[in-house]
Design a protein around this motif. Structure first.
Motif, PDB file in Angstrom:
ATOM      1  N   ALA A  16      37.508 124.362 135.046  1.00  0.00           N
ATOM      2  CA  ALA A  16      36.758 123.470 135.930  1.00  0.00           C
ATOM      3  C   ALA A  16      36.797 123.967 137.372  1.00  0.00           C
ATOM      4  CB  ALA A  16      37.334 122.059 135.836  1.00  0.00           C
ATOM      5  N   GLU A  38      35.528 119.034 145.223  1.00  0.00           N
ATOM      6  CA  GLU A  38      35.278 118.542 143.870  1.00  0.00           C
ATOM      7  C   GLU A  38      36.216 119.195 142.865  1.00  0.00           C
ATOM      8  OE1 GLU A  38      30.579 118.206 143.480  1.00  0.00           O
ATOM      9  OE2 GLU A  38      31.228 119.956 144.641  1.00  0.00           O
ATOM     10  N   LYS A  41      39.492 117.294 142.398  1.00  0.00           N
ATOM     11  CA  LYS A  41      39.320 116.102 141.569  1.00  0.00           C
ATOM     12  C   LYS A  41      39.131 116.454 140.098  1.00  0.00           C
ATOM     13  CE  LYS A  41      39.481 112.761 144.659  1.00  0.00           C
ATOM     14  NZ  LYS A  41      40.514 111.700 144.573  1.00  0.00           N
ATOM     15  N   ALA A  42      38.323 117.478 139.817  1.00  0.00           N
ATOM     16  CA  ALA A  42      38.073 117.867 138.429  1.00  0.00           C
ATOM     17  C   ALA A  42      39.361 118.331 137.750  1.00  0.00           C
ATOM     18  CB  ALA A  42      37.013 118.966 138.381  1.00  0.00           C
ATOM     19  N   SER A  43      40.141 119.138 138.459  1.00  0.00           N
ATOM     20  CA  SER A  43      41.411 119.614 137.922  1.00  0.00           C
ATOM     21  C   SER A  43      42.372 118.451 137.712  1.00  0.00           C
ATOM     22  CB  SER A  43      42.020 120.638 138.882  1.00  0.00           C
ATOM     23  OG  SER A  43      43.328 120.998 138.481  1.00  0.00           O
TER      24      SER A  43
END
Length: 264
Positions: A16, A38, A41-43
């Motif tokens: 990600a 972003e 947050k994705a991780s």
């Protein structure tokens, strides 16, 4: 068990991160003026989900989760930095990491540091054991048991002097003054928790840090360094401890050492 589950999660989190690394992630500033993207947050979403499945009863403290950092955490808790080295990520460097640690009674007992842009992961599969493996970022995850492991071990410093590793983004006068008191044969700079790994793998002997850090910045690398035979001490020469809710989980200045005491 934890190392295998979290290696899989790290590979997915790395995928990600790298997708947004190549596509370009939106950047905003947090209240403390530090950047967040972003990719952070994705991780984080991937890692938190894995931890909740692995150990649902253990509290999780992550850099991007808003919580009361003065509240008691109990004897066991996870510390997560889903993207350590956000500045390096934004600058398209390779020295940013995913950091996951388990703290027990104030000391880091498990650590995992993953540098997806380098396909390099270090972790502690058992007490007193630190390993490094090559793990490509993958949305399908990764199986630790199928990977070739290399043991990490700190080294005996050369009689010619120590090799120091310092922060690329946060080198300060206090660090320079500390190094001036030692016999330094060489130095390098790198971002994120990779500085701990330089000492753990025997590439460097000492990593001083006197600027501000948070516990999630250091716990995973600290755990790996301990397992590789090193140690981390605060300004008073005591082991760096975790769960410092009285400081909002901020660390004091510290020095990470390899095998021996300083060479003067």
């Amino acid at each position: 068990m934890a190392a295998a589950v979290l290696t899989d999660a790290a590979a997915r989190a790395g995928a990600a991160i790298m997708r947004l690394y190549h596509e370009g992630a939106k950047v905003r500033l947090k209240d403390d003026a530090s950047p967040v993207t972003e990719a952070d947050k994705a991780s984080e979403a991937i890692v938190i989900d894995a931890l909740q499945r692995l150990a649902p009863d253990i509290p999780i403290v992550s850099e991007e989760i808003a919580c009361d950092r003065s509240a008691d955490l109990g004897p066991r808790f996870f510390l997560v930095d889903p993207l350590d080295g956000t500045k390096e990520f934004i600058q398209k460097r390779s020295d940013f990491t995913v950091n996951i640690a388990l703290v027990e009674n104030g000391l880091p007992r498990f650590g995992l540091v993953y540098a997806p842009a380098r396909s390099m992961l270090a972790t502690t599969p058992g007490a007193g054991t630190a390993i490094e493996v090559t793990v490509d970022p993958s949305e399908r995850g990764a199986g630790l048991a199928a990977l070739d492991c290399r043991t990490l071990q700190v080294r005996v410093p050369s009689p010619d002097g120590l090799v120091a590793v310092v922060s690329r983004s946060h080198l300060d006068p206090a660090t320079e003054a500390f190094l001036a008191k030692l016999k330094i044969a060489g130095r390098s700079d790198v971002g994120s928790a990779l500085k701990f790994l330089e000492v753990a793998r025997g590439v460097a002997d000492v990593y001083p840090r006197f600027g501000p850090t948070m516990e999630w910045d250091t716990a995973a690398g600290h755990a790996i360094l301990i397992a590789a035979g090193g140690h981390v001490e605060d300004a008073e020469g005591k082991p760096l401890r975790y769960g410092k809710t009285e400081t909002g989980l901020r660390n004091p200045g510290f020095v990470a050492w390899g095998l021996s005491a300083p060479v003067c």
